[in-house]
Scaffold this motif. Structure first.
Motif, PDB file in Angstrom:
ATOM      1  N   ILE A 289     -22.035  -4.918 -32.635  1.00  0.00           N
ATOM      2  CA  ILE A 289     -21.576  -4.126 -33.644  1.00  0.00           C
ATOM      3  C   ILE A 289     -22.104  -2.733 -33.060  1.00  0.00           C
ATOM      4  O   ILE A 289     -22.928  -2.267 -32.640  1.00  0.00           O
ATOM      5  N   LEU A 290     -20.700  -1.704 -33.052  1.00  0.00           N
ATOM      6  CA  LEU A 290     -20.944  -0.350 -32.624  1.00  0.00           C
ATOM      7  C   LEU A 290     -20.286   0.579 -33.767  1.00  0.00           C
ATOM      8  O   LEU A 290     -19.179  -0.243 -34.397  1.00  0.00           O
ATOM      9  N   PRO A 291     -20.699   1.794 -34.296  1.00  0.00           N
ATOM     10  CA  PRO A 291     -19.777   2.629 -35.122  1.00  0.00           C
ATOM     11  C   PRO A 291     -18.434   2.747 -34.581  1.00  0.00           C
ATOM     12  O   PRO A 291     -18.180   2.816 -33.205  1.00  0.00           O
ATOM     13  N   GLU A 292     -17.406   2.860 -35.486  1.00  0.00           N
ATOM     14  CA  GLU A 292     -16.092   3.144 -34.991  1.00  0.00           C
ATOM     15  C   GLU A 292     -16.009   4.289 -34.347  1.00  0.00           C
ATOM     16  O   GLU A 292     -15.171   4.530 -33.338  1.00  0.00           O
ATOM     17  N   ASP A 293     -16.660   5.492 -34.615  1.00  0.00           N
ATOM     18  CA  ASP A 293     -16.461   6.775 -33.984  1.00  0.00           C
ATOM     19  C   ASP A 293     -16.981   6.692 -32.387  1.00  0.00           C
ATOM     20  O   ASP A 293     -16.531   7.314 -31.585  1.00  0.00           O
ATOM     21  N   VAL A 294     -17.929   5.776 -32.206  1.00  0.00           N
ATOM     22  CA  VAL A 294     -18.482   5.369 -30.820  1.00  0.00           C
ATOM     23  C   VAL A 294     -17.302   4.626 -29.980  1.00  0.00           C
ATOM     24  O   VAL A 294     -17.124   4.938 -28.926  1.00  0.00           O
ATOM     25  N   VAL A 295     -16.777   3.672 -30.629  1.00  0.00           N
ATOM     26  CA  VAL A 295     -15.846   2.782 -30.035  1.00  0.00           C
ATOM     27  C   VAL A 295     -14.755   3.640 -29.548  1.00  0.00           C
ATOM     28  O   VAL A 295     -13.978   3.658 -28.451  1.00  0.00           O
TER      29      VAL A 295
END
Length: 438
Positions: A289-295
């Motif tokens: 899981i990673l934050p959407e802004d990082v993706v």
């Protein structure tokens, strides 16, 4: 403290002096387990940490070991939770070894794990058709494209599909370099008959990196006869290359002709939406899981290489695990700065100016509202390049051109289609892009 623990403690102290970042980020939480003759077994938190250490920091570890012990040791990383390494080890224990049999296929390459987008849709459809009906459509199938776009994935997906649906089918995947090395070995050991039989009795032959044939006359000769034998027997051949057959230096005309007997398809770099989907697919498959802004940041920065996309993801997750911290956008920017190529910081004005100069029209015309074809196409190319070469959001791009974000999406999609279908349009976009990026 045991002898092996003492050795590793001194090695880590030396590493800390040589590379503080390597020590604090990745190595501080490692643990020495056992020393077998010349092999040192070290535990790491996760498999992807082991991969990253081996790729980035093995040289500094080896140097530290030489400084401490005055000799070299072979390092094996463990991440399987066992308290002791095996007594005898001939492979890297940390590697989740993909099952390989005589087919030489990796089970992780499947159609289900392949993300389809505008740049690879045709190649994916062709690969599926070949997998479902070997030697009945598209024989040979020749897939070409730049490194890291999924050629090997698609090729092995064909092999895995056929192996699953047609038990007993004789399949072999091989890089062209391996083919050459086996050929040389067969000549040296006088086993050429066995070598020819190994390749020419297959029902599905998958040859990776055919561009390796360049400037190798003897290898081309053997490939030619292997191709003829398989094709005449009605067997399926699939090949990959980083360029089209006609662009492989010194490739014999008879091979170029044969490679075009079936279907030649290319892979284009994935668009932003596909890059985001690739990252999400990887995270879903591995439970990450990673934050959407990082993706979004990773996808917007790495534009042409899927392997680099996944490498950035692994780097961040390894950093998070080793340091017990959450990955934020600021963490991602700092930790990935050496993996993401930093090009010139371009503005909308610079891109519009370059596009206007290329087409011989005014900058005002590109930013205006006229819908004449002579203006609409350059405007769409400008919007496409702003999206590809900058971090601006669709809303920001739309505002810069007096359009809404849906118009930007439509224009970018149109240019992506033209890049695939029109060599003239592709050349124009590449020329402007290279002029901007140097």
């Amino acid at each position: 403290m045991s002898v092996v623990e003492d050795i590793w403690t001194r090695v880590l102290a030396r590493i800390k002096g040589l590379d503080e970042h390597a020590y604090s980020s990745w190595l501080a939480k490692t643990e020495a387990l056992k020393l077998n003759d010349t092999v040192l077994f070290v535990r790491v938190p996760h498999e992807f940490v082991a991969d990253l250490i081996q790729e980035k920091y093995l040289s500094v570890i080896n140097r530290a070991i030489r400084d401490v012990l005055g000799r070299d040791l072979d390092i094996r990383f463990l991440s399987d939770g066992s308290s002791q390494p095996p007594e005898k080890s001939t492979v890297h224990p940390h590697v989740a070894v993909a099952h390989k049999n005589e087919c030489q296929l990796s089970e992780r390459y499947t159609f289900q794990s392949f993300v389809v987008g505008s740049g690879n849709r045709f190649a994916h459809a062709a690969a599926r058709a070949v997998a479902e009906a070997p030697a009945r459509v598209y024989n040979p199938l020749f897939i070409h494209g730049a490194a890291g776009l999924g050629k090997t994935h698609l090729t092995q997906a064909i092999g895995n599909y056929v192996r699953r649906t047609r038990p007993g089918f004789r399949i072999l995947f091989t890089p062209t370099e391996n083919f050459m090395n086996e050929m040389i070995s067969a000549i040296q050991n006088q086993t050429t008959i066995a070598f020819k039989k190994r390749y020419r009795e297959k029902e599905l032959l998958l040859i990776d990196d055919v561009h390796f044939l360049a400037n190798k006359e003897g290898l081309q000769e053997e490939i030619f006869h292997t191709f003829n034998t398989l094709y005449d027997a009605g067997k399926q051949i699939v090949m990959t290359s980083d360029r089209a057959p006609k662009d492989i230096p010194t490739l014999q005309e008879r091979l170029i002709s044969r490679f075009h007997w079936g279907l030649v398809v290319d892979l284009q770099p994935p668009d932003l939406e596909t890059r985001i989907a690739i990252l999400r697919k990887k995270m879903e498959m591995d439970g990450w899981i990673l934050p959407e802004d990082v993706v979004y940041y990773i996808a917007s920065q790495v534009k042409s290489n899927i392997r680099q996309l996944e490498g950035c993801l692994i780097r961040l997750l390894a950093y998070s695990s080793c340091n017990n911290v959450d990955v934020t956008l600021d963490v991602a920017k700092e930790e990935l700065k050496d993996m993401i190529e930093q090009g010139p910081h371009l503005t909308v004005d610079q891109i519009v100016k370059a596009v206007a100069a290329h087409f011989g029209i005014s900058e005002e015309a590109i930013r205006g509202r006229r819908r004449l074809a002579a203006v609409a196409l350059p405007r769409q190319i400008a919007m496409y390049l702003v999206r590809e070469l900058t971090d601006y959001s669709l809303k920001h791009i739309g505002a810069a051109f007096g359009k809404d974000h849906s118009t930007v999406i439509h224009g970018c999609n149109k240019i992506e289609a033209l890049i695939r279908e029109s060599p003239e349009s592709r050349d124009a976009v590449e020329k402007i892009s290279k002029g901007l990026c140097g």
